[in-house]
Design a protein around this motif. Structure first.
Motif, PDB file in Angstrom:
ATOM      1  N   GLU A   6       0.835  -1.204   0.000  1.00 13.59           N
ATOM      2  CA  GLU A   6       0.000   0.000   0.000  1.00 13.59           C
ATOM      3  C   GLU A   6       0.868   1.253   0.000  1.00 13.59           C
ATOM      4  O   GLU A   6       1.957   1.258   0.594  1.00 13.59           O
ATOM      5  N   GLY A   8       0.573   5.940  -0.683  1.00  7.43           N
ATOM      6  CA  GLY A   8      -0.245   7.109  -0.971  1.00  7.43           C
ATOM      7  C   GLY A   8      -0.804   7.818   0.237  1.00  7.43           C
ATOM      8  O   GLY A   8      -1.451   8.858   0.099  1.00  7.43           O
ATOM      9  N   ARG A  19      -5.133   9.816  -2.674  1.00  8.78           N
ATOM     10  CA  ARG A  19      -5.379   8.641  -3.492  1.00  8.78           C
ATOM     11  C   ARG A  19      -4.422   7.540  -3.049  1.00  8.78           C
ATOM     12  O   ARG A  19      -3.208   7.690  -3.148  1.00  8.78           O
ATOM     13  N   SER A  21      -2.941   3.633  -3.272  1.00  4.66           N
ATOM     14  CA  SER A  21      -2.700   2.569  -4.241  1.00  4.66           C
ATOM     15  C   SER A  21      -2.271   1.304  -3.510  1.00  4.66           C
ATOM     16  O   SER A  21      -1.646   1.375  -2.444  1.00  4.66           O
ATOM     17  N   ARG A  71      -9.945  -0.360  -9.824  1.00  5.36           N
ATOM     18  CA  ARG A  71      -8.872  -1.320 -10.015  1.00  5.36           C
ATOM     19  C   ARG A  71      -8.356  -1.248 -11.443  1.00  5.36           C
ATOM     20  O   ARG A  71      -9.083  -0.872 -12.366  1.00  5.36           O
ATOM     21  N   THR A  77      -3.323  -3.581  -9.546  1.00  2.41           N
ATOM     22  CA  THR A  77      -3.390  -2.511  -8.560  1.00  2.41           C
ATOM     23  C   THR A  77      -4.838  -2.124  -8.282  1.00  2.41           C
ATOM     24  O   THR A  77      -5.660  -2.054  -9.206  1.00  2.41           O
ATOM     25  N   TYR A  79      -7.116   0.921  -6.209  1.00  2.00           N
ATOM     26  CA  TYR A  79      -6.985   2.308  -5.761  1.00  2.00           C
ATOM     27  C   TYR A  79      -8.129   2.681  -4.838  1.00  2.00           C
ATOM     28  O   TYR A  79      -9.210   2.094  -4.875  1.00  2.00           O
ATOM     29  N   GLN A  81      -9.683   6.448  -4.009  1.00  3.23           N
ATOM     30  CA  GLN A  81      -9.712   7.910  -4.068  1.00  3.23           C
ATOM     31  C   GLN A  81     -10.549   8.401  -2.904  1.00  3.23           C
ATOM     32  O   GLN A  81     -11.723   8.032  -2.780  1.00  3.23           O
TER      33      GLN A  81
END
Length: 114
Positions: A6, A8, A19, A21, A71, A77, A79, A81
């Motif tokens: 992980e 961000g 955000r 990731s 995704r 990955t 994500y 947001q």
């Protein structure tokens, strides 16, 4: 060997955005439902958002309308947001399968100041 990394997280003022990731390896990512979880100090780890292998999403009531999970199967990955952040969103955020599997990454710290 499954790895979830992980990134961000950070420190942000209330109302701000981040955000997150999560890069996955060691699994056939595209066939798995994925999710973001979080754990605040002194609290149990809780489900924040999930996304199925086909892209259907679901959210905890506390983040609905503010967070968006997505995704990219080509990049293995997932994500998250996060908009309109609140101090109560402060936690360590983790990704995992949904339902959760018995492996975890190191997580990424999100701190929202008031």
């Amino acid at each position: 060997q499954v790895q979830l990394v992980e990134s961000g997280g950070g420190l942000v003022q209330a109302g701000g955005s981040l955000r997150l990731s999560c890069a996955a390896s060691g699994i056939i990512f595209r066939i798995y439902n994925m999710a973001w979880y979080r754990q605040a100090p002194g609290k149990q780890r809780e489900l924040v958002a999930s996304i199925t292998s086909s892209g259907s999403t679901n959210y905890a009531d506390s983040v609905k309308g503010r967070f968006t999970i997505s995704r990219d199967n080509a990049k293995n990955t997932v994500y998250l947001q996060m908009n309109s952040l609140k101090p109560e969103d402060t936690a360590v955020y983790y990704c995992n399968n949904f339902p959760r599997a018995p492996y975890w990454g190191q997580g990424t710290q999100v701190t929202v100041s008031s």
